[in-house]
Design a protein around this motif. Sequence first.
Motif, PDB file in Angstrom:
ATOM      1  N   GLU A 103      75.518  62.308  72.530  1.00  0.00           N
ATOM      2  CA  GLU A 103      74.190  62.583  72.847  1.00  0.00           C
ATOM      3  C   GLU A 103      73.641  63.146  71.610  1.00  0.00           C
ATOM      4  OE1 GLU A 103      72.080  64.133  76.368  1.00  0.00           O
ATOM      5  OE2 GLU A 103      71.878  65.917  75.057  1.00  0.00           O
ATOM      6  N   VAL A 104      72.651  62.412  70.764  1.00  0.00           N
ATOM      7  CA  VAL A 104      72.213  62.955  69.747  1.00  0.00           C
ATOM      8  C   VAL A 104      70.705  63.252  69.573  1.00  0.00           C
ATOM      9  CG1 VAL A 104      74.004  61.909  68.148  1.00  0.00           C
ATOM     10  CG2 VAL A 104      71.891  60.791  68.290  1.00  0.00           C
ATOM     11  N   LYS A 105      70.378  64.150  68.666  1.00  0.00           N
ATOM     12  CA  LYS A 105      69.117  64.457  68.586  1.00  0.00           C
ATOM     13  C   LYS A 105      68.750  64.024  67.047  1.00  0.00           C
ATOM     14  CE  LYS A 105      65.529  68.322  68.461  1.00  0.00           C
ATOM     15  NZ  LYS A 105      65.133  69.609  68.825  1.00  0.00           N
ATOM     16  N   ALA A 106      67.695  63.139  66.685  1.00  0.00           N
ATOM     17  CA  ALA A 106      67.726  62.792  65.392  1.00  0.00           C
ATOM     18  C   ALA A 106      66.163  62.544  65.001  1.00  0.00           C
ATOM     19  CB  ALA A 106      68.079  61.281  65.425  1.00  0.00           C
ATOM     20  N   LYS A 107      66.209  63.124  63.718  1.00  0.00           N
ATOM     21  CA  LYS A 107      64.788  63.024  63.115  1.00  0.00           C
ATOM     22  C   LYS A 107      64.458  62.021  62.232  1.00  0.00           C
ATOM     23  CE  LYS A 107      61.718  66.108  60.552  1.00  0.00           C
ATOM     24  NZ  LYS A 107      60.541  65.891  61.653  1.00  0.00           N
ATOM     25  N   GLU A 108      63.382  61.172  62.328  1.00  0.00           N
ATOM     26  CA  GLU A 108      62.893  60.127  61.673  1.00  0.00           C
ATOM     27  C   GLU A 108      62.261  60.547  60.384  1.00  0.00           C
ATOM     28  OE1 GLU A 108      60.701  55.965  62.379  1.00  0.00           O
ATOM     29  OE2 GLU A 108      59.761  57.643  63.079  1.00  0.00           O
ATOM     30  N   SER A 109      62.749  60.027  59.108  1.00  0.00           N
ATOM     31  CA  SER A 109      62.190  60.346  57.884  1.00  0.00           C
ATOM     32  C   SER A 109      61.897  58.947  57.253  1.00  0.00           C
ATOM     33  CB  SER A 109      63.358  60.892  57.068  1.00  0.00           C
ATOM     34  OG  SER A 109      63.882  62.089  57.637  1.00  0.00           O
ATOM     35  N   LEU A 110      60.756  59.222  56.431  1.00  0.00           N
ATOM     36  CA  LEU A 110      60.400  57.901  55.649  1.00  0.00           C
ATOM     37  C   LEU A 110      61.298  57.710  54.402  1.00  0.00           C
ATOM     38  CD1 LEU A 110      57.868  55.965  55.829  1.00  0.00           C
ATOM     39  CD2 LEU A 110      56.742  57.541  54.232  1.00  0.00           C
ATOM     40  N   CYS A 111      61.507  56.422  54.108  1.00  0.00           N
ATOM     41  CA  CYS A 111      62.189  56.102  52.995  1.00  0.00           C
ATOM     42  C   CYS A 111      61.294  56.092  51.687  1.00  0.00           C
ATOM     43  CB  CYS A 111      62.639  54.648  53.353  1.00  0.00           C
ATOM     44  SG  CYS A 111      63.811  54.429  54.362  1.00  0.00           S
ATOM     45  N   PRO A 112      61.864  56.002  50.557  1.00  0.00           N
ATOM     46  CA  PRO A 112      61.038  56.323  49.361  1.00  0.00           C
ATOM     47  C   PRO A 112      60.332  55.170  49.202  1.00  0.00           C
ATOM     48  CG  PRO A 112      63.393  56.660  48.788  1.00  0.00           C
ATOM     49  CD  PRO A 112      63.407  56.185  50.165  1.00  0.00           C
ATOM     50  N   ASP A 113      60.297  53.951  49.690  1.00  0.00           N
ATOM     51  CA  ASP A 113      59.444  52.994  49.474  1.00  0.00           C
ATOM     52  C   ASP A 113      58.197  52.791  50.588  1.00  0.00           C
ATOM     53  OD1 ASP A 113      60.674  52.199  51.849  1.00  0.00           O
ATOM     54  OD2 ASP A 113      61.496  50.024  50.861  1.00  0.00           O
ATOM     55  N   ALA A 114      58.297  53.705  51.469  1.00  0.00           N
ATOM     56  CA  ALA A 114      57.345  53.999  52.338  1.00  0.00           C
ATOM     57  C   ALA A 114      57.255  53.026  53.312  1.00  0.00           C
ATOM     58  CB  ALA A 114      56.023  54.506  51.939  1.00  0.00           C
ATOM     59  N   SER A 115      58.142  51.981  53.338  1.00  0.00           N
ATOM     60  CA  SER A 115      57.822  50.883  54.345  1.00  0.00           C
ATOM     61  C   SER A 115      58.852  50.805  55.480  1.00  0.00           C
ATOM     62  CB  SER A 115      57.922  49.411  53.515  1.00  0.00           C
ATOM     63  OG  SER A 115      59.413  49.479  53.048  1.00  0.00           O
ATOM     64  N   THR A 116      59.851  51.560  55.315  1.00  0.00           N
ATOM     65  CA  THR A 116      60.718  51.644  56.384  1.00  0.00           C
ATOM     66  C   THR A 116      61.201  53.090  56.660  1.00  0.00           C
ATOM     67  OG1 THR A 116      62.754  51.301  54.823  1.00  0.00           O
ATOM     68  CG2 THR A 116      61.908  49.324  56.156  1.00  0.00           C
ATOM     69  N   THR A 117      61.958  53.452  57.822  1.00  0.00           N
ATOM     70  CA  THR A 117      62.472  54.651  57.921  1.00  0.00           C
ATOM     71  C   THR A 117      63.962  54.908  58.233  1.00  0.00           C
ATOM     72  OG1 THR A 117      61.873  54.433  60.466  1.00  0.00           O
ATOM     73  CG2 THR A 117      60.197  55.557  58.899  1.00  0.00           C
ATOM     74  N   TYR A 118      64.472  55.966  58.353  1.00  0.00           N
ATOM     75  CA  TYR A 118      65.883  56.226  58.638  1.00  0.00           C
ATOM     76  C   TYR A 118      66.082  57.454  59.392  1.00  0.00           C
ATOM     77  CZ  TYR A 118      66.350  59.826  54.797  1.00  0.00           C
ATOM     78  OH  TYR A 118      66.033  60.874  54.160  1.00  0.00           O
ATOM     79  N   PHE A 119      67.274  57.599  60.263  1.00  0.00           N
ATOM     80  CA  PHE A 119      67.452  58.923  60.949  1.00  0.00           C
ATOM     81  C   PHE A 119      68.490  59.820  60.731  1.00  0.00           C
ATOM     82  CE2 PHE A 119      65.267  55.783  64.150  1.00  0.00           C
ATOM     83  CZ  PHE A 119      64.259  56.727  64.546  1.00  0.00           C
ATOM     84  N   THR A 120      68.166  60.908  60.556  1.00  0.00           N
ATOM     85  CA  THR A 120      69.159  61.987  60.382  1.00  0.00           C
ATOM     86  C   THR A 120      69.421  62.865  61.467  1.00  0.00           C
ATOM     87  OG1 THR A 120      68.162  62.297  58.069  1.00  0.00           O
ATOM     88  CG2 THR A 120      69.664  64.168  58.987  1.00  0.00           C
ATOM     89  N   VAL A 121      70.704  63.023  62.031  1.00  0.00           N
ATOM     90  CA  VAL A 121      71.154  63.391  63.353  1.00  0.00           C
ATOM     91  C   VAL A 121      71.200  65.010  63.108  1.00  0.00           C
ATOM     92  CG1 VAL A 121      73.038  63.858  64.930  1.00  0.00           C
ATOM     93  CG2 VAL A 121      72.298  61.266  63.993  1.00  0.00           C
ATOM     94  N   LEU A 122      70.317  65.628  63.782  1.00  0.00           N
ATOM     95  CA  LEU A 122      70.400  67.042  63.731  1.00  0.00           C
ATOM     96  C   LEU A 122      71.340  67.886  64.605  1.00  0.00           C
ATOM     97  CD1 LEU A 122      66.241  67.267  64.227  1.00  0.00           C
ATOM     98  CD2 LEU A 122      67.770  67.338  62.002  1.00  0.00           C
ATOM     99  N   ARG A 123      71.470  67.230  65.803  1.00  0.00           N
ATOM    100  CA  ARG A 123      72.883  67.910  66.680  1.00  0.00           C
ATOM    101  C   ARG A 123      73.494  66.590  67.229  1.00  0.00           C
ATOM    102  NH1 ARG A 123      71.833  67.921  71.622  1.00  0.00           N
ATOM    103  NH2 ARG A 123      69.573  67.964  72.801  1.00  0.00           N
ATOM    104  N   HIS A 124      74.717  67.018  67.779  1.00  0.00           N
ATOM    105  CA  HIS A 124      75.334  65.972  68.676  1.00  0.00           C
ATOM    106  C   HIS A 124      76.380  66.740  69.495  1.00  0.00           C
ATOM    107  CE1 HIS A 124      77.867  66.792  65.124  1.00  0.00           C
ATOM    108  NE2 HIS A 124      78.956  66.216  65.912  1.00  0.00           N
ATOM    109  N   LYS A 125      76.275  66.013  70.742  1.00  0.00           N
ATOM    110  CA  LYS A 125      77.269  66.504  71.842  1.00  0.00           C
ATOM    111  C   LYS A 125      77.966  65.061  72.446  1.00  0.00           C
ATOM    112  CE  LYS A 125      75.557  67.592  75.747  1.00  0.00           C
ATOM    113  NZ  LYS A 125      74.655  68.099  76.756  1.00  0.00           N
ATOM    114  N   LYS A 126      79.361  65.398  72.280  1.00  0.00           N
ATOM    115  CA  LYS A 126      80.105  64.182  72.825  1.00  0.00           C
ATOM    116  C   LYS A 126      79.965  64.331  74.252  1.00  0.00           C
ATOM    117  CE  LYS A 126      85.071  62.671  72.870  1.00  0.00           C
ATOM    118  NZ  LYS A 126      86.249  62.995  72.548  1.00  0.00           N
ATOM    119  N   LEU A 127      80.031  62.925  74.755  1.00  0.00           N
ATOM    120  CA  LEU A 127      79.855  62.966  76.534  1.00  0.00           C
ATOM    121  C   LEU A 127      81.017  62.440  76.871  1.00  0.00           C
ATOM    122  CD1 LEU A 127      76.237  60.914  76.649  1.00  0.00           C
ATOM    123  CD2 LEU A 127      76.740  63.435  76.792  1.00  0.00           C
ATOM    124  N   ASP A 128      81.433  62.824  78.098  1.00  0.00           N
ATOM    125  CA  ASP A 128      82.708  62.632  78.745  1.00  0.00           C
ATOM    126  C   ASP A 128      82.653  61.262  79.486  1.00  0.00           C
ATOM    127  OD1 ASP A 128      83.767  65.164  77.838  1.00  0.00           O
ATOM    128  OD2 ASP A 128      82.985  65.912  79.440  1.00  0.00           O
TER     129      ASP A 128
END
Length: 143
Positions: free
Chosen positions: A118-143
């Motif tokens: 389970e991850v909580k991710a923040k969306e960020s804008l790419c330098p070309d401002a046409s697409t985005t990417y995600f950075t995972v802020l925290r993660h937790k392994k699910l059983d």
Amino acid sequence: MKIILSLLFLTYFLSCDSKAPTQTTMEQEQATIHQEPPSTHGQESLSPGTVLLNVKILETFESKQSICGLDKNNVCAIEIMEVIETSSGIVNAPSKNQQIRVSFLLPMENMEANTVYEVKAKESLCPDASTTYFTVLRHKKLD
């Protein structure tokens, strides 16, 4: 003269706020201030631009990888198993079964392929401002 005094007297009483706070109104306001926000079934509320996902790790990369033309450390290829919650401000909402590369804010330790997190991710804008990417802020392994 009586007319002027009467007008001043009448203006004074009409301009005063006759709705002074009563004891019950003040108690209601204090109760509202000290109330906790409504529960979201054990989930924390998300800040704008973040998503909560269940993902499966497909591959982890030891070296820097390019995401949106930016060299990032701690990169994984993931498959989105479930979109749990999205907040406001998401430009490109992820969808189930989508495969993407994400960067992790913190170093990935003991992450194995085909493991679900389970991850909580923040969306960020790419330098070309046409697409985005995600950075995972925290993660937790699910059983």
